[in-house]
Each structure stands twice: as structure tokens, then as C-alpha cells.
Design an enzyme around this catalytic site. Structure first.
Site, PDB file in Angstrom:
ATOM      1  N   ASP A 197       0.560   6.646   0.138  1.00  0.00           N
ATOM      2  CA  ASP A 197       1.803   5.889   0.370  1.00  0.00           C
ATOM      3  C   ASP A 197       3.040   6.764   0.119  1.00  0.00           C
ATOM      4  O   ASP A 197       3.646   7.242   1.077  1.00  0.00           O
ATOM      5  CB  ASP A 197       1.833   4.626  -0.501  1.00  0.00           C
ATOM      6  CG  ASP A 197       2.672   3.492   0.073  1.00  0.00           C
ATOM      7  OD1 ASP A 197       3.188   3.625   1.184  1.00  0.00           O
ATOM      8  OD2 ASP A 197       2.788   2.454  -0.612  1.00  0.00           O
ATOM      9  N   ASP A 198       3.413   6.916  -1.148  1.00  0.00           N
ATOM     10  CA  ASP A 198       4.602   7.705  -1.516  1.00  0.00           C
ATOM     11  C   ASP A 198       4.238   8.573  -2.714  1.00  0.00           C
ATOM     12  O   ASP A 198       4.619   8.280  -3.850  1.00  0.00           O
ATOM     13  CB  ASP A 198       5.760   6.754  -1.883  1.00  0.00           C
ATOM     14  CG  ASP A 198       6.101   5.820  -0.734  1.00  0.00           C
ATOM     15  OD1 ASP A 198       6.745   6.277   0.232  1.00  0.00           O
ATOM     16  OD2 ASP A 198       5.690   4.645  -0.787  1.00  0.00           O
ATOM     17  N   HIS A 243       4.497   7.959   3.736  1.00  0.00           N
ATOM     18  CA  HIS A 243       5.906   7.964   4.145  1.00  0.00           C
ATOM     19  C   HIS A 243       6.458   9.347   3.817  1.00  0.00           C
ATOM     20  O   HIS A 243       6.436   9.758   2.646  1.00  0.00           O
ATOM     21  CB  HIS A 243       6.682   6.879   3.402  1.00  0.00           C
ATOM     22  CG  HIS A 243       6.113   5.502   3.626  1.00  0.00           C
ATOM     23  ND1 HIS A 243       6.540   4.697   4.658  1.00  0.00           N
ATOM     24  CD2 HIS A 243       5.124   4.822   3.000  1.00  0.00           C
ATOM     25  CE1 HIS A 243       5.855   3.560   4.634  1.00  0.00           C
ATOM     26  NE2 HIS A 243       4.983   3.609   3.642  1.00  0.00           N
ATOM     27  N   HIS A 302      -1.628   6.655   5.702  1.00  0.00           N
ATOM     28  CA  HIS A 302      -0.535   5.821   5.180  1.00  0.00           C
ATOM     29  C   HIS A 302       0.287   6.674   4.231  1.00  0.00           C
ATOM     30  O   HIS A 302      -0.042   6.824   3.047  1.00  0.00           O
ATOM     31  CB  HIS A 302      -1.119   4.597   4.470  1.00  0.00           C
ATOM     32  CG  HIS A 302      -0.072   3.634   3.995  1.00  0.00           C
ATOM     33  ND1 HIS A 302      -0.346   2.319   3.724  1.00  0.00           N
ATOM     34  CD2 HIS A 302       1.251   3.791   3.749  1.00  0.00           C
ATOM     35  CE1 HIS A 302       0.762   1.708   3.317  1.00  0.00           C
ATOM     36  NE2 HIS A 302       1.748   2.604   3.308  1.00  0.00           N
ATOM     37  N   HIS A 323       2.852  -2.535   7.990  1.00  0.00           N
ATOM     38  CA  HIS A 323       2.606  -2.963   6.618  1.00  0.00           C
ATOM     39  C   HIS A 323       2.473  -4.484   6.611  1.00  0.00           C
ATOM     40  O   HIS A 323       3.286  -5.174   7.238  1.00  0.00           O
ATOM     41  CB  HIS A 323       3.786  -2.607   5.721  1.00  0.00           C
ATOM     42  CG  HIS A 323       3.861  -1.168   5.326  1.00  0.00           C
ATOM     43  ND1 HIS A 323       3.885  -0.139   6.225  1.00  0.00           N
ATOM     44  CD2 HIS A 323       3.920  -0.589   4.095  1.00  0.00           C
ATOM     45  CE1 HIS A 323       3.959   1.010   5.566  1.00  0.00           C
ATOM     46  NE2 HIS A 323       3.980   0.776   4.274  1.00  0.00           N
ATOM     47  N   GLU A 367       1.031  -6.603   1.424  1.00  0.00           N
ATOM     48  CA  GLU A 367       1.158  -5.730   0.248  1.00  0.00           C
ATOM     49  C   GLU A 367       1.672  -6.625  -0.886  1.00  0.00           C
ATOM     50  O   GLU A 367       0.992  -6.809  -1.880  1.00  0.00           O
ATOM     51  CB  GLU A 367       2.153  -4.595   0.540  1.00  0.00           C
ATOM     52  CG  GLU A 367       2.439  -3.687  -0.660  1.00  0.00           C
ATOM     53  CD  GLU A 367       3.546  -2.657  -0.389  1.00  0.00           C
ATOM     54  OE1 GLU A 367       4.302  -2.814   0.598  1.00  0.00           O
ATOM     55  OE2 GLU A 367       3.654  -1.694  -1.187  1.00  0.00           O
TER      56      GLU A 367
HETATM   57  N1  ADE Z   1       8.240   2.347   2.459  1.00  0.00           N
HETATM   58  C1  ADE Z   1       7.778   3.323   1.671  1.00  0.00           C
HETATM   59  N2  ADE Z   1       6.781   2.880   0.903  1.00  0.00           N
HETATM   60  C2  ADE Z   1       6.588   1.579   1.218  1.00  0.00           C
HETATM   61  C3  ADE Z   1       5.705   0.566   0.781  1.00  0.00           C
HETATM   62  N3  ADE Z   1       4.791   0.775  -0.179  1.00  0.00           N
HETATM   63  N4  ADE Z   1       5.824  -0.655   1.319  1.00  0.00           N
HETATM   64  C4  ADE Z   1       6.746  -0.898   2.246  1.00  0.00           C
HETATM   65  N5  ADE Z   1       7.589   0.017   2.696  1.00  0.00           N
HETATM   66  C5  ADE Z   1       7.518   1.248   2.195  1.00  0.00           C
HETATM   67 ZN    ZN Z   2       3.670   2.252   2.823  1.00  0.00          ZN
END
Ligand code: ADE
Ligand code: ZN
Length: 326
Positions: free
Chosen positions: A277-278, A18, A16, A196, A199
């Protein structure tokens, strides 16, 4: 002499992630200069100082704005390789990268340039670092589902090296169901599916991801715990959940790491992996996420090894490749 192992961590897969969320402020400014794009920040320090989020949308707004510096195939190759280098140093041996193709195409970047750049980065990562990588086309909930279908058609026409499709972006207020035809078409062409769900949104979004989109894997899924029936199904079918505890805290989906549902998810028997995630925006690559949850919950060495093994089992690698890692 052989280099010392970079860490004593168990090898893991990252599922997971991006790609745009790995853009570090320093690289953002380098690319802004290279492409003569201006960023609404004076320097990387000022950009990083803006990384104070109140929810998913407040993050997405900045993330989309910063993504505008990405313009050429070289940019995408450099970004991919920068992530893979950092991930490899933290024990990642396989990575599945979601890419927000619609954002880039909507800005006028040719789809083939994005795809070729990421593919080159993945090939370099495999050759130089021994990290395997797959590309996942993330459909964006805040954009029209018809655009997602067109994107898929274009990817198929290009013969793009995409292993699967995902669904990301604003979860609350933008329905998933309209993306069902795009997911069905992806499945018909042998592409893997993740989405997703839960969340920020309710537990039934997980059921929708599985039943309406045909997702094989769920990204986040933390609010599934609010519905015992959903949990029972996820446990029964051992659906992989790609959980991102540091992200959840930074986007205030949960108030603190100590209050994250990870221990409850593990106790329930859910099939969980740890992910970042990011990582640029949330201050934690997956090894740092592993450290943070280990400290917060006192995870045993065996538990950490189990989570790392689950990451390979939840991957879109063919079973014989998974077997090489676990
Ligand atoms: N795009 C990038 N990070 C995300 C996240 N945590 N939830 C949904 N879309 C995303
Ligand atoms: Zn994500």
C-alpha cells in the site's frame, strides 16, 4: 562473479502500491530542499515520528502534505526508481504503481511531467533491475468526478503510458458511483480497472466497484467478509483482492495483525495477494509484509508461494507475460 541472490523469497508482483506512499522521509527532505518547498517538520526523524495514524484520513492528510515536495519529472523518476530498487531487493519482479495525478496537477505540476517522470523511472527499473512496471492513474474519491474525467481525457490526448485506472482516497463519505463514467470511458479505451473498496467501508462497496465501476480487481476488500453473498461472488469469479495487512493495522482498519482477516479470506477461497500500500508510511515493504503475516499466522512455504503466484495472476500483465512468472 554474480551477486548473491538478495533473498530466498519467491518472486512476486506488487499490485497495490501508491507511488506517493513510497516517499521515505529522507528523500522527502532532499526533494524539499531541491525544490525550495518547506515541510512542517524539522527533519526526517520528526516527520517519521508523525507516522502515528488513527484511521485512513489521518494518514491521507499527512500523505497529501508530504507529496507537495514532488514537483519535477526528475522527482517522480527518482521516487519511482527508489521504490523499484527497494522492491526488487525484496523479490518484486513486477510492480503496478498507482499515482495520484490529480493531486499533483491541482498543485500546478504539469501532467506530462509527472507521467514522463514515472515512465522514465519504470524504464530505468526494467533496464537496471529487470523489474517490469505499469502505471495506474488513481482517481481520487475526495475530488470531483468531473476532474477525474478531465484527467482521463488529458491522459488519452497525451497518449500517456498508463495501463489502467484505479479509485483511491477517502472511502467513507465520498461516493464511488459518480466515477462510473470515467471508468466506462477508461474501459472503452482498453484501460484496465481496479478500485479500493471495503477497506474502511462496508461490503457492498465491493459490489459497487464491480457492478458500477466495472472493476476487474479490488484493492483491500477486507470487509467483504461481512457479507456471505459478496464473498461467494468473489470466490466464484476469483476476483483478485490486493490485501495490505500491515496497512490495515497501521490505519486501524483492524486492531492487530493477529486479528487480520487474511486467514479467513484464504480459508474462504478468495483470490488474495499480499501488498504494501504505502510502505514508507506503514513501515513495511512487501517482503516485510510477507514476513509479518508469515510470523503472525505460521503460513507454510507452499502458502507463501501460492500468494506470490496469485500476485502475478492478478496483475494487468498480458497472459503470456504472467506465464513467464508462474
Ligand atoms: N491512498 C493511499 N493509500 C490509500 C489507502 N490505503 N486507501 C485509500 N487511498 C489511499
Ligand atoms: Zn491503497
Amino acid at each position: 562473479t554474480r551477486p548473491a541472490p538478495t533473498s530466498a523469497r519467491p518472486p512476486r508482483a506488487e499490485l497495490h502500491l501508491h507511488l506517493e506512499g513510497t516517499l521515505e522521509p529522507e528523500l522527502a527532505f532532499t526533494l524539499a530542499e531541491r525544490n525550495e518547498v518547506s515541510l512542517p517538520f524539522a527533519d526526517p526523524v520528526a516527520l517519521r515520528a508523525a507516522y502515528a495514524f488513527t484511521d485512513l484520513q489521518s494518514f491521507l492528510d499527512l500523505y497529501h502534505a508530504t507529496s507537495q515536495v514532488l514537483r519535477t519529472a526528475d522527482d517522480f523518476a527518482d521516487l519511482t526508481m527508489a521504490y523499484l530498487r527497494r522492491a526488487a531487493a525484496g523479490g518484486v519482479r513486477h510492480a503496478e504503481l498507482m499515482v495520484d495525478l490529480q493531486t499533483h496537477v491541482a498543485r500546478g505540476v504539469p501532467l506530462e511531467d509527472v507521467v514522463a517522470g514515472v515512465a522514465r523511472g519504470l524504464a530505468d527499473g526494467e533496464a537496471e533491475l529487470g523489474v517490469s512496471g505499469l502505471m495506474i492513474a488513481a482517481f481520487l474519491r475526495h475530488r470531483p468526478a468531473t476532474e477525474a474525467e478531465e484527467l482521463l481525457d488529458d491522459l488519452l490526448a497525451l497518449g500517456a503510458p498508463v495501463a489502467g485506472v484505479g479509485l483511491a482516497s477517502t472511502e467513507v463519505g465520498f461516493a464511488a458511483a459518480p466515477f462510473a463514467p470515467a471508468f466506462a470511458k477508461a474501459a472503452a479505451h482498453g484501460l484496465r480497472r481496479t478500485a479500493h473498496a471495503a477497506e474502511e467501508g462496508p461490503a457492498w462497496h465491493v459490489t459497487e466497484a464491480l457492478d458500477v465501476l466495472g472493476a476487474e480487481r479490488v484493492d483491500h476488500g477486507i470487509r467483504a467478509l461481512e457479507d456471505a453473498d459478496v464473498v461467494a461472488r468473489l470466490v466464484r469469479d476469483q476476483v483478485p483482492l490486493t490485501v495490505c495487512p500491515v496497512s490495515n493495522v497501521r490505519l486501524r482498519a483492524v486492531p492487530s495483525l493477529a486479528q487480520h482477516p487474511l486467514p479467513a479470506m484464504l480459508a474462504a477461497g478468495l483470490n488474495v495477494s499480499l501488498n504494501s500500500d504505502d510502505p514508507s508510511y506503514f513501515g513495511g515493504y512487501v517482503d516485510e509484509v510477507d514476513d509479518a503475516v508469515t510470523a503472525a499466522f505460521g503460513l507454510s512455504r507452499d502458502r507463501r508461494a501460492d500468494l506470490a503466484a496469485a500476485s502475478f495472476r492478478g496483475s494487468f500483465l498480458p497472459p503470456e507475460h504472467v506465464a513467464r512468472h508462474v
